[in-house]
Motif scaffolding. Sequence first.
Motif, PDB file in Angstrom:
ATOM      1  N   THR A 264     -28.131 -45.141  14.479  1.00 38.87           N
ATOM      2  CA  THR A 264     -27.430 -44.672  13.287  1.00 38.87           C
ATOM      3  C   THR A 264     -27.863 -43.253  12.946  1.00 38.87           C
ATOM      4  OG1 THR A 264     -27.348 -46.929  12.424  1.00 38.87           O
ATOM      5  CG2 THR A 264     -26.944 -45.155  10.863  1.00 38.87           C
ATOM      6  N   ALA A 265     -29.171 -43.003  12.971  1.00 39.23           N
ATOM      7  CA  ALA A 265     -29.699 -41.682  12.619  1.00 39.23           C
ATOM      8  C   ALA A 265     -29.265 -40.618  13.623  1.00 39.23           C
ATOM      9  CB  ALA A 265     -31.220 -41.745  12.537  1.00 39.23           C
ATOM     10  N   PHE A 266     -29.322 -40.931  14.913  1.00 38.04           N
ATOM     11  CA  PHE A 266     -28.914 -39.956  15.924  1.00 38.04           C
ATOM     12  C   PHE A 266     -27.420 -39.667  15.834  1.00 38.04           C
ATOM     13  CE2 PHE A 266     -33.025 -40.285  17.850  1.00 38.04           C
ATOM     14  CZ  PHE A 266     -33.156 -39.144  18.627  1.00 38.04           C
ATOM     15  N   SER A 267     -26.613 -40.705  15.554  1.00 40.56           N
ATOM     16  CA  SER A 267     -25.165 -40.505  15.455  1.00 40.56           C
ATOM     17  C   SER A 267     -24.810 -39.606  14.275  1.00 40.56           C
ATOM     18  CB  SER A 267     -24.451 -41.852  15.296  1.00 40.56           C
ATOM     19  OG  SER A 267     -24.659 -42.666  16.422  1.00 40.56           O
ATOM     20  N   GLY A 268     -25.460 -39.845  13.122  1.00 40.57           N
ATOM     21  CA  GLY A 268     -25.089 -39.106  11.923  1.00 40.57           C
ATOM     22  C   GLY A 268     -25.830 -37.799  11.733  1.00 40.57           C
ATOM     23  N   GLU A 269     -27.150 -37.794  11.980  1.00 39.78           N
ATOM     24  CA  GLU A 269     -27.972 -36.647  11.610  1.00 39.78           C
ATOM     25  C   GLU A 269     -28.218 -35.665  12.750  1.00 39.78           C
ATOM     26  OE1 GLU A 269     -31.593 -38.183  10.031  1.00 39.78           O
ATOM     27  OE2 GLU A 269     -30.582 -39.548   8.641  1.00 39.78           O
ATOM     28  N   VAL A 270     -28.306 -36.178  13.981  1.00 41.17           N
ATOM     29  CA  VAL A 270     -28.676 -35.307  15.105  1.00 41.17           C
ATOM     30  C   VAL A 270     -27.434 -34.763  15.813  1.00 41.17           C
ATOM     31  CG1 VAL A 270     -29.931 -35.163  17.298  1.00 41.17           C
ATOM     32  CG2 VAL A 270     -30.847 -36.547  15.420  1.00 41.17           C
ATOM     33  N   PHE A 271     -26.550 -35.661  16.219  1.00 45.13           N
ATOM     34  CA  PHE A 271     -25.394 -35.226  17.005  1.00 45.13           C
ATOM     35  C   PHE A 271     -24.094 -35.178  16.206  1.00 45.13           C
ATOM     36  CE2 PHE A 271     -28.228 -37.165  20.325  1.00 45.13           C
ATOM     37  CZ  PHE A 271     -28.561 -35.962  20.936  1.00 45.13           C
ATOM     38  N   HIS A 272     -24.071 -35.747  14.990  1.00 42.73           N
ATOM     39  CA  HIS A 272     -22.909 -35.700  14.098  1.00 42.73           C
ATOM     40  C   HIS A 272     -21.630 -36.159  14.802  1.00 42.73           C
ATOM     41  CE1 HIS A 272     -25.574 -33.387  11.502  1.00 42.73           C
ATOM     42  NE2 HIS A 272     -25.797 -32.546  12.502  1.00 42.73           N
ATOM     43  N   VAL A 319     -39.163 -42.024  24.702  1.00 38.45           N
ATOM     44  CA  VAL A 319     -39.647 -40.689  24.355  1.00 38.45           C
ATOM     45  C   VAL A 319     -38.724 -39.619  24.928  1.00 38.45           C
ATOM     46  CG1 VAL A 319     -41.535 -39.043  24.652  1.00 38.45           C
ATOM     47  CG2 VAL A 319     -42.044 -41.442  24.156  1.00 38.45           C
ATOM     48  N   VAL A 320     -38.301 -39.802  26.189  1.00 41.68           N
ATOM     49  CA  VAL A 320     -37.386 -38.831  26.822  1.00 41.68           C
ATOM     50  C   VAL A 320     -36.065 -38.775  26.062  1.00 41.68           C
ATOM     51  CG1 VAL A 320     -36.084 -38.305  28.913  1.00 41.68           C
ATOM     52  CG2 VAL A 320     -38.459 -39.071  29.088  1.00 41.68           C
ATOM     53  N   ALA A 321     -35.536 -39.949  25.693  1.00 40.06           N
ATOM     54  CA  ALA A 321     -34.280 -39.985  24.936  1.00 40.06           C
ATOM     55  C   ALA A 321     -34.436 -39.301  23.581  1.00 40.06           C
ATOM     56  CB  ALA A 321     -33.812 -41.427  24.753  1.00 40.06           C
ATOM     57  N   ALA A 322     -35.582 -39.511  22.929  1.00 39.25           N
ATOM     58  CA  ALA A 322     -35.816 -38.901  21.623  1.00 39.25           C
ATOM     59  C   ALA A 322     -35.791 -37.371  21.700  1.00 39.25           C
ATOM     60  CB  ALA A 322     -37.161 -39.363  21.070  1.00 39.25           C
ATOM     61  N   GLY A 384     -38.318 -47.085   9.913  1.00 42.81           N
ATOM     62  CA  GLY A 384     -37.259 -46.496   9.093  1.00 42.81           C
ATOM     63  C   GLY A 384     -37.803 -45.400   8.185  1.00 42.81           C
ATOM     64  N   TRP A 385     -38.988 -45.642   7.610  1.00 41.55           N
ATOM     65  CA  TRP A 385     -39.624 -44.627   6.756  1.00 41.55           C
ATOM     66  C   TRP A 385     -39.992 -43.389   7.574  1.00 41.55           C
ATOM     67  CZ3 TRP A 385     -44.612 -42.645   7.101  1.00 41.55           C
ATOM     68  CH2 TRP A 385     -44.973 -41.760   6.059  1.00 41.55           C
ATOM     69  N   VAL A 386     -40.563 -43.609   8.759  1.00 41.73           N
ATOM     70  CA  VAL A 386     -40.916 -42.476   9.618  1.00 41.73           C
ATOM     71  C   VAL A 386     -39.674 -41.671   9.977  1.00 41.73           C
ATOM     72  CG1 VAL A 386     -41.820 -41.819  11.890  1.00 41.73           C
ATOM     73  CG2 VAL A 386     -42.961 -43.607  10.571  1.00 41.73           C
ATOM     74  N   THR A 387     -38.585 -42.377  10.292  1.00 37.97           N
ATOM     75  CA  THR A 387     -37.331 -41.704  10.651  1.00 37.97           C
ATOM     76  C   THR A 387     -36.787 -40.907   9.472  1.00 37.97           C
ATOM     77  OG1 THR A 387     -36.817 -43.431  12.262  1.00 37.97           O
ATOM     78  CG2 THR A 387     -34.987 -42.066  11.509  1.00 37.97           C
ATOM     79  N   ASP A 388     -36.816 -41.488   8.274  1.00 39.33           N
ATOM     80  CA  ASP A 388     -36.327 -40.772   7.088  1.00 39.33           C
ATOM     81  C   ASP A 388     -37.207 -39.571   6.754  1.00 39.33           C
ATOM     82  OD1 ASP A 388     -34.173 -42.439   6.721  1.00 39.33           O
ATOM     83  OD2 ASP A 388     -35.189 -43.737   5.274  1.00 39.33           O
ATOM     84  N   TYR A 390     -39.552 -37.877   8.749  1.00 41.77           N
ATOM     85  CA  TYR A 390     -39.830 -36.870   9.769  1.00 41.77           C
ATOM     86  C   TYR A 390     -38.682 -36.624  10.738  1.00 41.77           C
ATOM     87  CZ  TYR A 390     -44.561 -37.658   8.060  1.00 41.77           C
ATOM     88  OH  TYR A 390     -45.653 -37.778   7.256  1.00 41.77           O
ATOM     89  N   GLY A 391     -37.604 -37.368  10.610  1.00 41.75           N
ATOM     90  CA  GLY A 391     -36.447 -37.153  11.461  1.00 41.75           C
ATOM     91  C   GLY A 391     -36.286 -38.213  12.532  1.00 41.75           C
ATOM     92  N   ALA A 392     -35.055 -38.310  13.053  1.00 39.16           N
ATOM     93  CA  ALA A 392     -34.722 -39.340  14.033  1.00 39.16           C
ATOM     94  C   ALA A 392     -35.519 -39.184  15.324  1.00 39.16           C
ATOM     95  CB  ALA A 392     -33.222 -39.306  14.331  1.00 39.16           C
TER      96      ALA A 392
END
Length: 445
Positions: A264-272, A319-322, A384-388, A390-392
Amino acid sequence: MSTGPGADSAPVHKPDTRTRRGGETFSSLRIRNYRLFFTGAIVSNTGTWMARITQDWLVLSLTGSAAAVGITTALQFLPMLLFGLYGGVVADRYPKRQLLLVSQAALGLCGVALAVLTLSGHVQVWHVYLIAFLLGMVTVVDNPARQSFVSEMVGPEQLRNAVSLNSANFQSARLVGPAIAGVLIAGVGSGWAFLLNGLSFVAPVVSLLLMRTGELHKVERVPRGKGQLREGLRYVAGRPDLVWPIVLVGFVGTFGFNFPIWLTAFSGEVFHVGAGTYGFLNTLMAVGSLVGALAAARRGSTRLRMLVIAAGVFGVLEVVAALSPAFWLFALLLVPIGMIGLTVNVTASSAVQMATDPAMRGRVMSLYMMVFAGGTPIGAPLLGWVTDAYGARVGFAAGGLISLAAAVVVGLVLARVGGLKVAVGWRRGHPQVRFVARERLTTAA
């Protein structure tokens, strides 16, 4: 009392114990009882995936809150964390086929109840919370009974193959169920999706009734008595070949399997890329998981070494995907992540089942599922807290690094327990790291 065609009054047949030939992906389906079980599971698994998607959509529609969706998921997994071990005691104490008849019917009734509330227009979010919790309570018994019942249907020689096919079954439904749910939600509403899910449990109930009980592999039942839960824990504590795979899968499941948060985070925040592509990313993971399940079904042995290596590779891939700079690379990596993640799950599950005494299998598998699935209410909010915060990318990488670290530590512990030592050398001009027996190193010196 007879429970249906092919029940206890039927003529006794000898169990089908034919040894599978190497490389036969679907060999356990030659066994009639397992074939019935597998067929019923296809239908109910599809309904379950339909309900998962529809439930999240309904809660989001009722509240407008993503946190409410998280609460629903936590409520469904919380009973496994709180009461999972007691479910294993019940599974060891009573005939698993009869337990599954009750639990599968109860799961179906929960689906029908939610359908009635939704179709009547009276559904409120607390109804969904309550039914999610009830589903979790039923799963406390259903999960260890269903997993340990597989060995009674197929015997030890086909166990790994059957466990792998169960995973393939579930992942196949993951490809189909959400798509059907989407069509139903858009076309006729959420209530009908819930109703079809409830009715889908008729299939496994009928398959259980049609089984020939004389062909089941007999397992000695554990009589009612005090201290059976402690007995199960002591049994696992004295077996390093059970403790460490469970520990490893606990870390990977708690911290490495939080894909709803990360995708969800990568779809919305990283790659839009939007909601439609989010569904596509989930499909890619499901395809990888299905390939991993079918590959596992072809393997004829289960080794802890494979589990440790797969967990390590899984962490590295995350890690590589991140760190992936482009969307297409991130999307492509989800296929091997799904495949290796499923390999970790299947290898750990089959290794634990095959190493466990049949009379203890329900309690051991309930501990396994409590650690694997019960960690979700802990790991999901934390990651979820870490993602919010520090980022996806940081959140996804953190899950991968924890999984990798757990694989390294557990691998070293198992090597020490097994009297192995790391040997570094060269082979055909390339560096090589492997585990060898300590005696062999001493002799070479």
